[in-house]
Scaffold this motif. Structure first.
Motif, PDB file in Angstrom:
ATOM      1  N   ARG A 162       0.849  -1.208   0.000  1.00  0.00           N
ATOM      2  CA  ARG A 162       0.000   0.000   0.000  1.00  0.00           C
ATOM      3  C   ARG A 162       0.878   1.249   0.000  1.00  0.00           C
ATOM      4  NH1 ARG A 162      -2.012   3.641   3.557  1.00  0.00           N
ATOM      5  NH2 ARG A 162      -0.898   2.810   5.365  1.00  0.00           N
ATOM      6  N   ILE A 163       2.087   1.115   0.548  1.00  0.00           N
ATOM      7  CA  ILE A 163       2.922   2.296   0.726  1.00  0.00           C
ATOM      8  C   ILE A 163       3.652   2.596  -0.583  1.00  0.00           C
ATOM      9  CG2 ILE A 163       4.845   3.327   1.999  1.00  0.00           C
ATOM     10  CD1 ILE A 163       4.257   1.254   4.240  1.00  0.00           C
ATOM     11  N   ARG A 164       3.368   3.737  -1.150  1.00  0.00           N
ATOM     12  CA  ARG A 164       4.090   4.184  -2.343  1.00  0.00           C
ATOM     13  C   ARG A 164       4.564   5.618  -2.099  1.00  0.00           C
ATOM     14  NH1 ARG A 164       4.746  -0.159  -3.292  1.00  0.00           N
ATOM     15  NH2 ARG A 164       4.179  -1.481  -5.062  1.00  0.00           N
ATOM     16  N   ALA A 165       5.890   5.764  -2.076  1.00  0.00           N
ATOM     17  CA  ALA A 165       6.453   7.099  -1.840  1.00  0.00           C
ATOM     18  C   ALA A 165       6.185   8.016  -3.031  1.00  0.00           C
ATOM     19  CB  ALA A 165       7.954   6.996  -1.594  1.00  0.00           C
ATOM     20  N   VAL A 166       6.190   7.410  -4.231  1.00  0.00           N
ATOM     21  CA  VAL A 166       6.076   8.176  -5.475  1.00  0.00           C
ATOM     22  C   VAL A 166       5.013   7.540  -6.373  1.00  0.00           C
ATOM     23  CG1 VAL A 166       7.336   9.047  -7.485  1.00  0.00           C
ATOM     24  CG2 VAL A 166       8.574   8.629  -5.347  1.00  0.00           C
ATOM     25  N   TRP A 201       1.879  15.481  -1.482  1.00  0.00           N
ATOM     26  CA  TRP A 201       2.390  16.716  -2.072  1.00  0.00           C
ATOM     27  C   TRP A 201       2.485  16.427  -3.551  1.00  0.00           C
ATOM     28  CZ3 TRP A 201       7.071  19.481  -3.551  1.00  0.00           C
ATOM     29  CH2 TRP A 201       7.222  20.743  -2.978  1.00  0.00           C
ATOM     30  N   THR A 202       1.704  17.103  -4.388  1.00  0.00           N
ATOM     31  CA  THR A 202       1.774  16.817  -5.822  1.00  0.00           C
ATOM     32  C   THR A 202       2.639  17.866  -6.509  1.00  0.00           C
ATOM     33  OG1 THR A 202      -0.354  15.697  -5.832  1.00  0.00           O
ATOM     34  CG2 THR A 202       0.461  16.510  -7.942  1.00  0.00           C
ATOM     35  N   ASP A 258       4.359  12.840   1.795  1.00  0.00           N
ATOM     36  CA  ASP A 258       5.246  13.794   2.464  1.00  0.00           C
ATOM     37  C   ASP A 258       5.886  13.146   3.690  1.00  0.00           C
ATOM     38  OD1 ASP A 258       4.981  17.333   3.349  1.00  0.00           O
ATOM     39  OD2 ASP A 258       6.563  15.844   3.714  1.00  0.00           O
ATOM     40  N   GLN A 259       7.117  12.690   3.530  1.00  0.00           N
ATOM     41  CA  GLN A 259       7.787  11.907   4.568  1.00  0.00           C
ATOM     42  C   GLN A 259       8.245  12.769   5.741  1.00  0.00           C
ATOM     43  OE1 GLN A 259      10.346   8.726   3.162  1.00  0.00           O
ATOM     44  NE2 GLN A 259       9.448   8.869   1.119  1.00  0.00           N
ATOM     45  N   ARG A 260       8.140  14.077   5.582  1.00  0.00           N
ATOM     46  CA  ARG A 260       8.475  14.949   6.712  1.00  0.00           C
ATOM     47  C   ARG A 260       7.388  14.861   7.778  1.00  0.00           C
ATOM     48  NH1 ARG A 260       8.722  20.451   3.390  1.00  0.00           N
ATOM     49  NH2 ARG A 260       6.658  19.580   2.913  1.00  0.00           N
ATOM     50  N   ARG A 261       6.183  14.449   7.385  1.00  0.00           N
ATOM     51  CA  ARG A 261       5.046  14.480   8.312  1.00  0.00           C
ATOM     52  C   ARG A 261       4.703  13.114   8.892  1.00  0.00           C
ATOM     53  NH1 ARG A 261       2.904  19.361   8.150  1.00  0.00           N
ATOM     54  NH2 ARG A 261       3.266  20.747   6.354  1.00  0.00           N
ATOM     55  N   LEU A 262       5.305  12.066   8.354  1.00  0.00           N
ATOM     56  CA  LEU A 262       5.061  10.720   8.892  1.00  0.00           C
ATOM     57  C   LEU A 262       5.753  10.572  10.252  1.00  0.00           C
ATOM     58  CD1 LEU A 262       5.624   8.556   5.686  1.00  0.00           C
ATOM     59  CD2 LEU A 262       3.458   8.970   6.842  1.00  0.00           C
ATOM     60  N   PRO A 263       5.258   9.763  11.133  1.00  0.00           N
ATOM     61  CA  PRO A 263       4.124   8.856  10.983  1.00  0.00           C
ATOM     62  C   PRO A 263       2.796   9.463  11.420  1.00  0.00           C
ATOM     63  CG  PRO A 263       5.211   8.374  13.047  1.00  0.00           C
ATOM     64  CD  PRO A 263       5.983   9.515  12.418  1.00  0.00           C
ATOM     65  N   GLN A 264       2.838  10.685  11.946  1.00  0.00           N
ATOM     66  CA  GLN A 264       1.590  11.248  12.485  1.00  0.00           C
ATOM     67  C   GLN A 264       0.586  11.562  11.381  1.00  0.00           C
ATOM     68  OE1 GLN A 264       4.623  12.239  13.410  1.00  0.00           O
ATOM     69  NE2 GLN A 264       4.682  11.533  15.551  1.00  0.00           N
ATOM     70  N   ILE A 266      12.671  16.929  -3.502  1.00  0.00           N
ATOM     71  CA  ILE A 266      13.832  16.077  -3.203  1.00  0.00           C
ATOM     72  C   ILE A 266      14.748  16.786  -2.207  1.00  0.00           C
ATOM     73  CG2 ILE A 266      15.933  15.066  -4.180  1.00  0.00           C
ATOM     74  CD1 ILE A 266      14.282  14.584  -6.782  1.00  0.00           C
ATOM     75  N   THR A 267      15.038  18.056  -2.454  1.00  0.00           N
ATOM     76  CA  THR A 267      15.929  18.804  -1.556  1.00  0.00           C
ATOM     77  C   THR A 267      15.346  18.911  -0.152  1.00  0.00           C
ATOM     78  OG1 THR A 267      16.789  20.109  -3.401  1.00  0.00           O
ATOM     79  CG2 THR A 267      17.085  21.021  -1.192  1.00  0.00           C
ATOM     80  N   LYS A 268      14.037  19.160  -0.078  1.00  0.00           N
ATOM     81  CA  LYS A 268      13.383  19.305   1.235  1.00  0.00           C
ATOM     82  C   LYS A 268      13.075  17.962   1.889  1.00  0.00           C
ATOM     83  CE  LYS A 268      11.330  23.874   0.473  1.00  0.00           C
ATOM     84  NZ  LYS A 268      10.072  24.665   0.400  1.00  0.00           N
ATOM     85  N   MET A 269      13.356  16.852   1.167  1.00  0.00           N
ATOM     86  CA  MET A 269      13.105  15.498   1.696  1.00  0.00           C
ATOM     87  C   MET A 269      11.631  15.207   1.931  1.00  0.00           C
ATOM     88  SD  MET A 269      16.554  15.007   4.026  1.00  0.00           S
ATOM     89  CE  MET A 269      16.237  13.319   4.488  1.00  0.00           C
ATOM     90  N   VAL A 270      10.817  15.809   1.086  1.00  0.00           N
ATOM     91  CA  VAL A 270       9.411  15.350   1.035  1.00  0.00           C
ATOM     92  C   VAL A 270       9.436  13.888   0.592  1.00  0.00           C
ATOM     93  CG1 VAL A 270       7.225  15.617  -0.210  1.00  0.00           C
ATOM     94  CG2 VAL A 270       8.517  17.644   0.509  1.00  0.00           C
ATOM     95  N   VAL A 271      10.274  13.666  -0.428  1.00  0.00           N
ATOM     96  CA  VAL A 271      10.613  12.303  -0.879  1.00  0.00           C
ATOM     97  C   VAL A 271      12.103  12.118  -0.635  1.00  0.00           C
ATOM     98  CG1 VAL A 271      10.905  13.119  -3.271  1.00  0.00           C
ATOM     99  CG2 VAL A 271      10.555  10.682  -2.819  1.00  0.00           C
TER     100      VAL A 271
END
Ligand SMILES: CSC[C@H]1O[C@H](OP(=O)(O)O)[C@H](O)[C@@H]1O
Length: 349
Positions: A8-12, A34-35, A23-29, A46-51
């Protein structure tokens, strides 16, 4: 048996509107998306590490090239090839260490060079980006099998950072080996270190493993050498962001210390990465660029200051582990024991 939440988990995810990123900055809460609707937004994500995660950023960048081609062809029609070069440069500059980013962009650029200038390139480039994505998932599943075959169960393992579905096209590299070995009964417990300062272990790996029903124990990073000295851990299993031709690897900061402690306590050390992570142009790890990230990532926790204002911080995001501290490198093309320049060549077939 492994339940398949990890599927189920797809980063992209590619959508007609753009690249949909968890948006991996907000996980796990929070599970928020972010499109990115243009190449610049993909580079920013990429720079902000959303992904984040070496293969995942390469896949995201490949889809970013599709968005760039859509915009440049609409803007300049048959002159799109000249204009898109800037977009590929911006995407490659997003983060310096993971070679998968440059590898994916080089593959997309090779296709661009062969395309006619007067035909809309979007469909051809999207098909290539989707091939990169699907090949990564297939590689992860193959590495899962190859890596799990090396683990004599029932084993307890320690992993670092996040190398799962969130860091790849899906299934994961080191976490793919752990998933596969757990489903085969060879691993019965996973220790994950928190991986300061970005907390990929605490926030992402624990989240992924709990969804799969895999027993995970979170430890502070500083506990790892002590844990390894207790003789309960059979393997340390990590990913990589760039592998030099001699088997030296760059990976999340803290990997080198784990390798030293593992060797001192005779715990085997496995690196799992697709061959898109290998930089054959680098003879050894000395030349791997190490990303320096903002001091604020060390000076704050969940947005709150943890050091008094004015404190300086040093925040290298990666370190280099020499090949002699690595027992095995697992790739989708094969396994290299006691990696060396000579032995790594077996992967070049
Ligand atoms: C499957 S590669 C994951 C790799 O990427 C991580 O770095 P970051 O979270 O900064 O992108 C870490 O080095 C992982 O091993």
């Amino acid at each position: 048996m492994l339940n398949t939440k990890h599927d189920r988990i797809r980063a992209v995810v590619w959508t007609e509107r753009g690249v949909r990123l968890l948006d991996q900055r907000r996980l796990p809460q929070e599970e928020t998306y972010w499109t990115a609707t243009c190449a610049f937004e993909v580079a920013e994500a990429i720079t902000k590490m959303v992904v984040r995660g070496a293969p995942a950023i390469g896949i995201a960048a490949a889809y970013g090239v599709v968005l760039a081609a859509r915009a440049r062809f609409a803007e300049a029609n048959s002159n799109w090839k000249a204009l898109i070069k800037t977009d590929l440069q911006d995407l490659e500059a997003a983060r310096p260490t993971a070679v998968n980013l440059a590898w994916a962009l080089k593959r997309m650029a090779a296709l661009i060079n062969g395309l006619p200038s007067d035909v809309d390139p979007e469909n051809a480039l999207l098909a290539e980006a989707q091939r990169i994505h699907e090949e990564d998932i297939a590689a992860n599943r193959r590495m899962g099998e190859l890596g799990a075959a090396l683990i004599e169960g029932p084993a307890k393992v320690l992993t670092h950072c996040n190398t799962g579905s969130l860091a790849t096209g899906g299934f994961g590299t080191a976490l793919g080996v752990i998933r596969y070995a757990y489903s085969e009964g060879q691993i019965n417990e996973v220790f994950a270190d928190e991986t300061r300062p970005w907390l990929q272990g605490a926030r992402l790996t624990a989240w992924e493993l709990l969804q799969d029903g895999i027993p995970v124990v979170l430890i502070a990073d500083s506990v790892a050498p002590y844990l390894l000295g207790q003789g309960q851990i059979q393997w340390v299993i990590i990913g990589a962001d760039r592998i030099a031709a001699n088997g030296d690897i760059a990976n999340k900061i803290g990997s080198y210390g784990l390798a030293v402690a593992a060797r001192h306590h005779r715990v085997r050390f496995m690196v799992v990465a697709p061959t898109s992570t290998i930089d054959w142009n680098l003879p050894d790890g000395m030349g791997i660029p190490i990303e320096q990230r903002p001091p604020e990532e060390v000076l704050t926790l969940a947005g709150k200051e943890i050091a008094i204002s004015g404190t300086k911080a040093y925040n290298p995001a990666f370190d280099v582990t020499p090949a002699h501290l690595i027992d095995v490198i697992v790739t989708e093309k094969g396994v290299v024991h006691q990696p060396s320049s000579e032995r790594m060549k077996t992967l070049q077939v």
